[in-house]
Enzyme design. Structure first.
Site, PDB file in Angstrom:
ATOM      1  N   LYS A  91       0.759  -1.091   0.292  1.00 15.75           N
ATOM      2  CA  LYS A  91       0.234  -0.116   0.112  1.00 15.75           C
ATOM      3  C   LYS A  91       0.817   1.035   0.292  1.00 15.75           C
ATOM      4  O   LYS A  91       0.306   2.296  -0.491  1.00 15.75           O
ATOM      5  CB  LYS A  91      -0.877  -0.245   1.485  1.00 15.75           C
ATOM      6  N   ASP A 127     -10.082   2.727   1.922  1.00 19.67           N
ATOM      7  CA  ASP A 127      -9.456   2.129   3.166  1.00 19.67           C
ATOM      8  C   ASP A 127     -10.497   3.012   4.027  1.00 19.67           C
ATOM      9  O   ASP A 127     -11.001   2.594   5.127  1.00 19.67           O
ATOM     10  CB  ASP A 127      -8.257   1.922   3.877  1.00 19.67           C
TER      11      ASP A 127
END
Length: 304
Positions: A91, A127
């Protein structure tokens, strides 16, 4: 369909991939137990029932090592993939490998969703939105005005922290085992905090003056299936109010087990998986994602 029903592919499998096939994927290491293919393929089937444009769309999972990531992203683009979900450990590395990035992803310093553009990839971070939607679904309230104790300083924690600050939490305290990574995250977040109290602490020695009545969010991998222990002892935190663990496998982590013993409202990360995935699907298709179908498919795959 269970997670194991979908083969784990590798970079080698991209070489003969038919160019232009309408494909999506999740990439990471490991991805064997990812529920994303079951969840997204169920959603694509529902979209195809209403719109034949999506009849040939398929979602796959690829095991990609960190050293393979730059080559893999180029190859996914060459083979015509329309979008990619990205999980650990990639990420934070993504932003240096993409053509452009959404402002939220830039603020977080991490991304988990890629959308194809003619010249490369545009990075997004779902997220944060996934966490906020999951907390509303599981606990019935917003982040705004809530003190938060966030555990972890990695890619998932970055998205959560930025969302907490943008939603106006009462205070944000971030605990991590590594001091350097925590220091870097706090420096990155400081310009976003405004008047919101922001601090860090060592997970193995939580200070006594952390906010009372906080929502505790675990964004570490401690407690993941095959990993022992909990990231923090909840009895060392001053009267936590609720506990959310981003981990969903196992369904009850050691942290959630302790929360249950203490009588605290608690939830695991399956709801966040669904809602961040729904946001990603909307980015890829331009349509509202069928969240209920995705939720049912994820839960069925997990049970299987």
């Amino acid at each position: 369909m269970s997670a194991s029903a979908y083969p784990v592919r590798t970079l080698v499998d991209l070489e003969p991939w038919p160019a232009g096939a309408p494909s999506l994927a999740v990439i990471g290491q490991p991805v064997t137990h990812s529920l994303s293919p079951a969840m997204h393929n169920a959603a694509l089937a529902a979209l195809a029932a209403r719109d034949p444009r999506f009849a040939a769309w398929r979602y796959h999972k690829f095991e990609i090592a960190p050293a393979e990531l730059p080559r893999a992203l180029r190859r996914f683009h060459e083979r015509g993939f329309l979008g990619i979900n990205v999980t650990v450990p990639h990420k934070e590395a993504l932003l240096g490998l993409v053509e452009s990035a959404d402002p939220f992803a830039l603020a977080a310093g991490a991304a988990n969703t890629l959308v194809r553009t003619p010249g490369g990839w545009r990075a997004f971070n779902t997220d944060g939105s996934g966490l906020a939607a999951a907390l509303r679904a599981d606990f019935g309230g917003p982040l705004a005005g809530t003190p938060v104790i966030l555990l972890g300083a990695g890619g998932a924690a970055r998205g959560a922290a930025v969302r907490c600050l943008r939603d106006g939490v009462a205070a944000l305290a971030i605990g991590n085992r590594g001091a350097d990574r925590l220091r870097t995250l706090l420096a990155d977040l400081a310009p976003l905090a405004g008047g919101i109290p922001l601090r860090g602490f060592a997970l193995d020695a939580p200070p006594a003056d952390l906010p009372r009545g906080a929502l505790v969010i675990n964004a570490t991998t401690v407690g993941l299936k095959g990993s022992a222990g909990a990231p923090v002892d909840l009895t060392q935190l001053p009267a936590p109010a609720r506990v959310y663990d981003m981990i969903y496998n196992p369904a009850e982590t050691p942290l959630l087990h302790q929360a249950a013993a203490l009588g605290l409202p608690r939830a695991n990360g399956l709801s966040m998986l669904v809602h961040q995935g729904a946001h990603a699907l909307t980015l890829w298709t331009g349509l509202e994602a069928p969240v209920e179908i995705m939720d049912r498919a994820a839960r069925a795959a997990f049970a299987a």
